[in-house]
Design a protein around this motif. Structure first.
Motif, short mmCIF file in Angstrom:
data_model
loop_
_atom_site.label_atom_id
_atom_site.label_comp_id
_atom_site.label_asym_id
_atom_site.label_seq_id
_atom_site.Cartn_x
_atom_site.Cartn_y
_atom_site.Cartn_z
N ARG A 1 -21.39 -61.33 8.61
CA ARG A 1 -21.50 -60.26 7.60
C ARG A 1 -22.89 -60.20 6.98
NH1 ARG A 1 -16.63 -62.32 4.08
NH2 ARG A 1 -17.79 -64.17 4.71
N TYR B 1 -21.25 -57.49 10.96
CA TYR B 1 -19.86 -57.02 11.04
C TYR B 1 -18.96 -57.91 10.19
CZ TYR B 1 -19.67 -53.22 14.36
OH TYR B 1 -19.78 -51.99 14.95
N LEU C 1 -15.58 -59.37 10.40
CA LEU C 1 -14.60 -59.58 11.48
C LEU C 1 -13.16 -59.62 10.96
CD1 LEU C 1 -16.59 -62.22 13.57
CD2 LEU C 1 -16.48 -59.75 13.93
N GLU D 1 -12.01 -57.05 9.73
CA GLU D 1 -11.60 -55.68 10.07
C GLU D 1 -11.32 -55.64 11.57
OE1 GLU D 1 -14.44 -52.86 8.62
OE2 GLU D 1 -14.37 -53.73 6.61
N SER E 1 -13.48 -54.14 14.33
CA SER E 1 -14.82 -54.67 14.61
C SER E 1 -14.96 -55.12 16.07
CB SER E 1 -15.16 -55.82 13.66
OG SER E 1 -14.26 -56.89 13.82
N GLU F 1 -15.63 -52.20 18.31
CA GLU F 1 -16.95 -51.63 18.04
C GLU F 1 -18.07 -52.51 18.62
OE1 GLU F 1 -15.58 -49.28 13.98
OE2 GLU F 1 -17.28 -50.64 13.85
N THR G 1 -9.30 -61.33 15.59
CA THR G 1 -10.56 -60.87 16.18
C THR G 1 -10.97 -61.76 17.34
OG1 THR G 1 -11.21 -59.84 14.11
CG2 THR G 1 -12.97 -60.32 15.66
#
Ligand SMILES: NC(=O)c1ccc[n+]([C@@H]2O[C@H](COP(=O)([O-])OP(=O)(O)OC[C@H]3O[C@@H](n4cnc5c(N)ncnc54)[C@H](OP(=O)(O)O)[C@@H]3O)[C@@H](O)[C@H]2O)c1
Length: 260
Positions: free
Chosen positions: A35, A60, A62, A64, A67, A70, A115
């Motif tokens: 992040r 990012y 992670l 989310e 992510s 993406e 993730t």
């Protein structure tokens, strides 16, 4: 021909940051994720100054779920082939489950598990189509038993260990190795971020450095080891929990997780 890249999550601090240095020293071109953009930027600059490797970063969160897709889309667009995937990002939370913030627990499951699984699924397909690859998943010595006062964290690491062992078996025929790294308590920002106060476990002795763990992890991945437990005490403890009755193991872990 796509460019071969090593992707490291959680590269802004601790074990992930040191893994970036070890990989760079061994001529890996890097894509770093975390992040904190400022820290990634600083690390990228420092590595490029010292080694002739390409380094890029993507900030990012992670936790989310989107992510992973993406990050994968970014690699596709830039024609990058991730031949080494290092799933290192993770965090813990020290308190009784009932007193915890459920959003933080669910974010932890997303970072430590969802993730990691998502990235693995996306990139394994490319590894398979490109003749092979390597995955390193940072589990923990916590993976081997339940952990009162860090219940969700210990359970996420049990998942990472079991998941890694299972897909390591499945992927043998595809020339893809999967290595689960199991460090014990290690000097990094983990303790502060997990709000661990003076627990017996983390307050003890001289903790191994993140650099030491990163070098150990890299060697284990290169050898294609499936499970690599860092440190003799952790190796002994992970064997002992198999022979001590589980009810006693849980009480022991509670004791070492408590503050004193
Ligand atoms: N230290 C220990 O005692 C110990 C023992 C066993 C296993 N481990 C495992 O080792 C791994 C690395 O931890 P560490 O000890 O190096 O701790 P750390 O210094 O706190 O580093 C954690 C890394 O994960 C990243 N991260 C955390 N949440 C994230 C999010 N939502 N999105 C993206 N990145 C995120 C952090 O980056 P940002 O904050 O910039 O996002 C940071 O780069 C973790 O999986 C941890 O569970 C640690």
């Amino acid at each position: 021909m796509s460019k071969k890249i090593t992707l490291i999550t959680g590269a802004s601090s601790g074990i992930g940051l040191e893994l970036a240095w070890v990989c760079a020293r061994n001529n890996h071109d890097l894509l770093l994720i975390a992040r904190h953009e400022d820290k990634l930027q600083e690390l990228t600059k420092a590595i490029k100054e010292k080694y002739s490797v390409s380094v890029d970063y993507l900030p990012y969160d992670l936790s989310e779920i989107k992510s992973a897709q993406e990050i994968y889309n970014h690699c596709q667009a830039k024609d990058l082939f991730i031949d080494v995937l290092i799933n290192n990002a993770g965090f813990g939370d020290w308190r009784k489950f009932i007193d915890s913030d459920i959003k933080r627990q669910l974010d932890m499951i997303n970072v430590n598990i969802s993730t990691l699984v998502y990235l693995s699924h996306l990139f394994i397909k490319d590894m398979k189509n490109n003749g092979g690859g390597k995955i390193m998943n940072i589990a923990s010595a916590a993976a081997f038993q339940p952990g009162p006062l860090m219940s969700v964290y210990y359970a996420t690491k049990a998942f990472v260990l079991h998941f890694s062992e299972a897909i390591a078996n499945e992927l043998k025929e595809n020339n893809i190795t999967v290595t689960a790294i199991c460090p014990g308590p290690t000097a990094s920002n983990f303790k502060k971020n997990a709000n661990i106060g003076n627990s017996r476990l983390m307050k003890k002795r001289n903790l191994p450095s993140s650099k030491n763990v990163a070098e150990f992890s890299y060697r284990a991945m290169k050898k294609g080891k499936v499970v690599a437990i860092h440190g003799l005490i952790n190796i002994i403890m992970t064997k002992l929990v198999n022979i001590i009755p589980r009810s006693i193991v849980v009480k022991m872990v509670r004791k070492i997780q408590e503050e004193f």
